[in-house]
Design an enzyme around this catalytic site. Sequence first.
Site, PDB file in Angstrom:
ATOM      1  N   SER B 147       8.168  87.568 100.643  1.00 48.90           N
ATOM      2  CA  SER B 147       7.126  86.861  99.904  1.00 48.90           C
ATOM      3  C   SER B 147       6.048  87.852  99.443  1.00 48.90           C
ATOM      4  O   SER B 147       6.360  88.763  98.676  1.00 48.90           O
ATOM      5  CB  SER B 147       6.570  85.724 100.765  1.00 48.90           C
ATOM      6  OG  SER B 147       5.826  84.828  99.989  1.00 48.90           O
ATOM      7  N   HIS B 189      10.061  83.800  95.682  1.00 51.15           N
ATOM      8  CA  HIS B 189      10.207  82.330  95.583  1.00 51.15           C
ATOM      9  C   HIS B 189      10.655  81.992  94.151  1.00 51.15           C
ATOM     10  O   HIS B 189      10.147  81.051  93.536  1.00 51.15           O
ATOM     11  CB  HIS B 189       8.880  81.619  95.891  1.00 51.15           C
ATOM     12  CG  HIS B 189       8.324  81.903  97.246  1.00 51.15           C
ATOM     13  ND1 HIS B 189       8.789  81.314  98.394  1.00 51.15           N
ATOM     14  CD2 HIS B 189       7.323  82.741  97.642  1.00 51.15           C
ATOM     15  CE1 HIS B 189       8.092  81.750  99.444  1.00 51.15           C
ATOM     16  NE2 HIS B 189       7.210  82.623  99.008  1.00 51.15           N
ATOM     17  N   GLU B 216      14.365  82.380  97.395  1.00 52.18           N
ATOM     18  CA  GLU B 216      14.067  82.224  98.820  1.00 52.18           C
ATOM     19  C   GLU B 216      15.334  82.451  99.659  1.00 52.18           C
ATOM     20  O   GLU B 216      16.444  82.207  99.209  1.00 52.18           O
ATOM     21  CB  GLU B 216      13.499  80.829  99.085  1.00 52.18           C
ATOM     22  CG  GLU B 216      12.137  80.637  98.425  1.00 52.18           C
ATOM     23  CD  GLU B 216      11.506  79.286  98.722  1.00 52.18           C
ATOM     24  OE1 GLU B 216      12.142  78.444  99.377  1.00 52.18           O
ATOM     25  OE2 GLU B 216      10.354  79.073  98.284  1.00 52.18           O
TER      26      GLU B 216
END
Lengths: 307, 307
Positions: B147, B189, B216
């Site tokens: 992330s 993401h 993800e």
Amino acid sequence: MLQASSQALRLSDADLPRSAAGHLVIIGGNEDKVHDKLVLRRFVELTARREPKIVVLTAASNYHEEISAVYDRAFGDLGVTQRKALAIHSREDANHPAVVEDILSADGIFMTGGDQRRLLALIGGTAAYTAMHRAFIERGSCVAGTSAGASAMSAHMIAEGQGDIHPEKGVVSFAVGLGFLQRAVVDQHFSERRRLGRLMAVVAQNPSLLGIGIDEDTALVVERGSGFEVIGDGAVTLVDGRQMSSNFLDIGERELIELINVRLHLLPAGASYVHRAGTCSDAQGGREINPTLHEIVDILSSNETVS
Amino acid sequence: MLQASSQALRLSDADLPRSAAGHLVIIGGNEDKVHDKLVLRRFVELTARREPKIVVLTAASNYHEEISAVYDRAFGDLGVTQRKALAIHSREDANHPAVVEDILSADGIFMTGGDQRRLLALIGGTAAYTAMHRAFIERGSCVAGTSAGASAMSAHMIAEGQGDIHPEKGVVSFAVGLGFLQRAVVDQHFSERRRLGRLMAVVAQNPSLLGIGIDEDTALVVERGSGFEVIGDGAVTLVDGRQMSSNFLDIGERELIELINVRLHLLPAGASYVHRAGTCSDAQGGREINPTLHEIVDILSSNETVS
């Protein structure tokens, strides 16, 4: 086939002025019908008549009355006085001389949403179908389709298919479309329903077809033999797989497809490209366009129609 | 700068075996931490040690205790006995000799999610930052980020930016990243948050940067000087704008960007490309890969690190 059927219709030359170039208005669905009506307004303008006659084909839908009422009001608001919704509930209807006459004499032909398979099942190969092509080619009539009516425009048509995030093998099924675009395949509600994965799956399986994804309230407007533009609220995404390599043949059903070297063009409303004397340019600024788009202009505007 | 700082650390040669090639594990966020732990497991394997020492950097997050507990359990479940979460709450912490020692002696360095701007504000240019690069380059340590930790990997980093359906001008802001990838920019993401538009906006503004979009529970694994592979559950999307043309300079803020000839590569988990003797091939099948990917392999695996 087209030639043979058209003779049978016995229209005089006077009914078929051959000078105008036909337009296709391929709409991604959900076009505004109440407020600015940008896309519908352009469709009416492209009939290039002061008092155009517009026919609405609702054959894709089970709800002829409701849908034709909506478009009747929208086109009425746009000042169209000669408007007619054709109720085609059977192939007999689609071969009826009155329906054929209405299509042949229309300056604008508008196909509504619904289910493209239903539309083709009802009119594919009928006299109405032939009349649409004649009106487009011979009279330069403007042919529009929204949602299912947009999908139906191409010769190879997406019949159904799950639109997942990524392209998966075997999720899209094809059917025969109306053939106004021979080397492309149209998908609609494109960004709103996240259909890039689905369109890439189509192109992975058929790299010779140009994938066209059209957003809602947005239209790809093709002028036959000339060029194209994008109008409305969103964008048109073109997926060109001709230089692509993929592992399509090596993987199983529902597996993600590896795609290498897909060429993607994103054309927002306002984009416009015309073909002039062997070169292409941006219609507004006159600037030279990227050479990759030259072929695209050819693919879209050549409109080799059904033979 | 890197050289100078590294001398100051006074590590002996024995602490820095130079043979191993470092790996980057760039994770799109939300990797499984409880069940199969596919991505985290690979990270542990890539340390190439029977008893690896793994340090977790939570500096991107305000929640050191909570996040370090989650990863401590995950790496413990994976059999890692030497594991340590580094609490870096200030640049002083990031320059602390004990922190530097932990990073330099780690076989795996894992950066958690949070905010990449916070991560860089805390460790950018510090001794901890230098130690990460030394561990990667000189020891061949494995550096992972998920992330925000993934975004921070590149030299030019997406700081923030609205991810709309289509690329719009001026919606993405940049900041300086950690510089493990010099000619690419990472987004995470990716499919889940519909970030293709945002990544295309980045590439439109910076056509020399390769856009990397990671889903993800999916990771791009780069082996320094060798090649890369995709692991996990989704796919990695590469956006190559080097042959693109756009109207970026002609439009206003928040307008949709026209993009022509973007080359897109979609690489599902399992895809793997290695560089061998002047050519590239698919690591599994040994088949030749599309020449367009050769340069991509170079861009990703050359890892010209900060100088």
